[in-house]
Design a protein around this motif. Sequence first.
Motif, PDB file in Angstrom:
ATOM      1  N   GLY A  10     -22.387  48.568 109.551  1.00 53.82           N
ATOM      2  CA  GLY A  10     -22.930  47.914 110.723  1.00 53.82           C
ATOM      3  C   GLY A  10     -22.826  48.721 112.012  1.00 53.82           C
ATOM      4  N   VAL A  11     -22.252  49.918 111.960  1.00 56.51           N
ATOM      5  CA  VAL A  11     -22.132  50.733 113.161  1.00 56.51           C
ATOM      6  C   VAL A  11     -23.280  51.720 113.193  1.00 56.51           C
ATOM      7  CG1 VAL A  11     -20.695  52.404 114.379  1.00 56.51           C
ATOM      8  CG2 VAL A  11     -19.640  50.490 113.214  1.00 56.51           C
ATOM      9  N   GLN A  12     -23.832  51.899 114.386  1.00 57.19           N
ATOM     10  CA  GLN A  12     -24.960  52.786 114.563  1.00 57.19           C
ATOM     11  C   GLN A  12     -24.622  53.786 115.678  1.00 57.19           C
ATOM     12  OE1 GLN A  12     -28.548  50.704 115.496  1.00 57.19           O
ATOM     13  NE2 GLN A  12     -29.837  52.472 115.185  1.00 57.19           N
ATOM     14  N   CYS A  13     -25.022  55.038 115.498  1.00 59.82           N
ATOM     15  CA  CYS A  13     -24.775  56.070 116.500  1.00 59.82           C
ATOM     16  C   CYS A  13     -25.596  55.767 117.754  1.00 59.82           C
ATOM     17  CB  CYS A  13     -25.150  57.447 115.959  1.00 59.82           C
ATOM     18  SG  CYS A  13     -24.941  58.778 117.167  1.00 59.82           S
ATOM     19  N   ASN A  14     -24.940  55.828 118.908  1.00 56.45           N
ATOM     20  CA  ASN A  14     -25.631  55.557 120.160  1.00 56.45           C
ATOM     21  C   ASN A  14     -26.463  56.742 120.641  1.00 56.45           C
ATOM     22  OD1 ASN A  14     -23.528  57.214 120.829  1.00 56.45           O
ATOM     23  ND2 ASN A  14     -22.629  55.873 122.357  1.00 56.45           N
ATOM     24  N   LYS A  15     -26.385  57.869 119.933  1.00 55.05           N
ATOM     25  CA  LYS A  15     -27.137  59.058 120.316  1.00 55.05           C
ATOM     26  C   LYS A  15     -28.394  59.252 119.468  1.00 55.05           C
ATOM     27  CE  LYS A  15     -25.422  62.595 122.710  1.00 55.05           C
ATOM     28  NZ  LYS A  15     -24.646  63.431 123.289  1.00 55.05           N
ATOM     29  N   CYS A  16     -28.233  59.188 118.139  1.00 54.98           N
ATOM     30  CA  CYS A  16     -29.375  59.446 117.255  1.00 54.98           C
ATOM     31  C   CYS A  16     -29.836  58.216 116.481  1.00 54.98           C
ATOM     32  CB  CYS A  16     -29.051  60.578 116.281  1.00 54.98           C
ATOM     33  SG  CYS A  16     -27.858  60.137 114.993  1.00 54.98           S
ATOM     34  N   GLY A  17     -29.035  57.136 116.494  1.00 56.58           N
ATOM     35  CA  GLY A  17     -29.405  55.911 115.808  1.00 56.58           C
ATOM     36  C   GLY A  17     -29.042  55.872 114.333  1.00 56.58           C
ATOM     37  N   SER A  18     -28.427  56.938 113.829  1.00 54.78           N
ATOM     38  CA  SER A  18     -28.061  57.002 112.422  1.00 54.78           C
ATOM     39  C   SER A  18     -26.948  55.992 112.106  1.00 54.78           C
ATOM     40  CB  SER A  18     -27.568  58.404 112.068  1.00 54.78           C
ATOM     41  OG  SER A  18     -27.061  58.441 110.747  1.00 54.78           O
ATOM     42  N   VAL A  41     -17.070  59.264 113.616  1.00 52.27           N
ATOM     43  CA  VAL A  41     -18.011  60.329 113.925  1.00 52.27           C
ATOM     44  C   VAL A  41     -19.327  60.104 113.191  1.00 52.27           C
ATOM     45  CG1 VAL A  41     -18.360  62.833 113.796  1.00 52.27           C
ATOM     46  CG2 VAL A  41     -16.081  61.931 114.139  1.00 52.27           C
ATOM     47  N   CYS A  42     -20.440  60.379 113.893  1.00 52.76           N
ATOM     48  CA  CYS A  42     -21.759  60.320 113.277  1.00 52.76           C
ATOM     49  C   CYS A  42     -21.945  61.579 112.439  1.00 52.76           C
ATOM     50  CB  CYS A  42     -22.846  60.228 114.348  1.00 52.76           C
ATOM     51  SG  CYS A  42     -24.516  60.288 113.667  1.00 52.76           S
ATOM     52  N   GLY A  84     -23.078  64.589 114.743  1.00 49.18           N
ATOM     53  CA  GLY A  84     -21.761  65.050 115.154  1.00 49.18           C
ATOM     54  C   GLY A  84     -21.186  64.333 116.355  1.00 49.18           C
ATOM     55  N   ASN A  85     -21.875  63.325 116.851  1.00 53.08           N
ATOM     56  CA  ASN A  85     -21.407  62.580 118.008  1.00 53.08           C
ATOM     57  C   ASN A  85     -20.107  61.845 117.664  1.00 53.08           C
ATOM     58  OD1 ASN A  85     -21.410  61.365 120.578  1.00 53.08           O
ATOM     59  ND2 ASN A  85     -22.562  59.610 119.823  1.00 53.08           N
ATOM     60  N   VAL A  86     -19.082  62.019 118.510  1.00 50.98           N
ATOM     61  CA  VAL A  86     -17.817  61.328 118.313  1.00 50.98           C
ATOM     62  C   VAL A  86     -17.942  59.959 118.969  1.00 50.98           C
ATOM     63  CG1 VAL A  86     -15.338  61.363 118.719  1.00 50.98           C
ATOM     64  CG2 VAL A  86     -16.540  63.502 118.292  1.00 50.98           C
ATOM     65  N   LEU A  87     -18.026  58.914 118.146  1.00 53.34           N
ATOM     66  CA  LEU A  87     -18.193  57.559 118.659  1.00 53.34           C
ATOM     67  C   LEU A  87     -16.880  56.993 119.172  1.00 53.34           C
ATOM     68  CD1 LEU A  87     -20.489  56.221 115.819  1.00 53.34           C
ATOM     69  CD2 LEU A  87     -21.188  57.021 118.070  1.00 53.34           C
ATOM     70  N   GLU A  88     -15.787  57.350 118.509  1.00 50.28           N
ATOM     71  CA  GLU A  88     -14.472  56.868 118.901  1.00 50.28           C
ATOM     72  C   GLU A  88     -13.450  57.877 118.434  1.00 50.28           C
ATOM     73  OE1 GLU A  88     -11.532  53.202 117.699  1.00 50.28           O
ATOM     74  OE2 GLU A  88     -13.671  52.814 117.742  1.00 50.28           O
TER      75      GLU A  88
END
Length: 148
Positions: A3-11, A24-25, A29-33
């Motif tokens: 249910g978690v989605q990357c806020n940068k790429c939407g993956s 991490v996405c 590679g976006n670090v979400l937390e």
Amino acid sequence: MSGVQCNKCGSTDIDTDSPCGNVVCIACGNVLEDSGIVSEVQFVQDSRGASRAVGQLVSFDDGVSYGLGHGYGPGRESRAITLQNARQNIQNLASKLQLKPPAVDTALSYYKLALNKHLTKGRKSAHVIAACVYMVCRTDGTSRILFI
């Protein structure tokens, strides 16, 4: 992580490293937390009989840690200094390449990911930083050539 989605790429291809508290996405590679806060607090007595809290680093960016400082005491820790130096070096390189300020934050996220996965050990800091900035350029479609 469901249910978690990357806020940068939407993956929705998200990796969670529970012991370290990193989310991490995988796609970008976006670090979400990073460095999640633990819900329990443990205490230990030092050699003078004083109690000290033991736990995880609250934030990588604020430079404050609670727990056994291994000689550093409260205040800035080695990891915080490493990240501060990395941010400064990334900013210097990004300004030379005329990159926009959000590129610095993204490159620092890549650097944190590399640091958390121990990919910086045995490598020159300049090379790791250049790789992080290069990844930002590639994902943003910015054409830059880096010579180290």
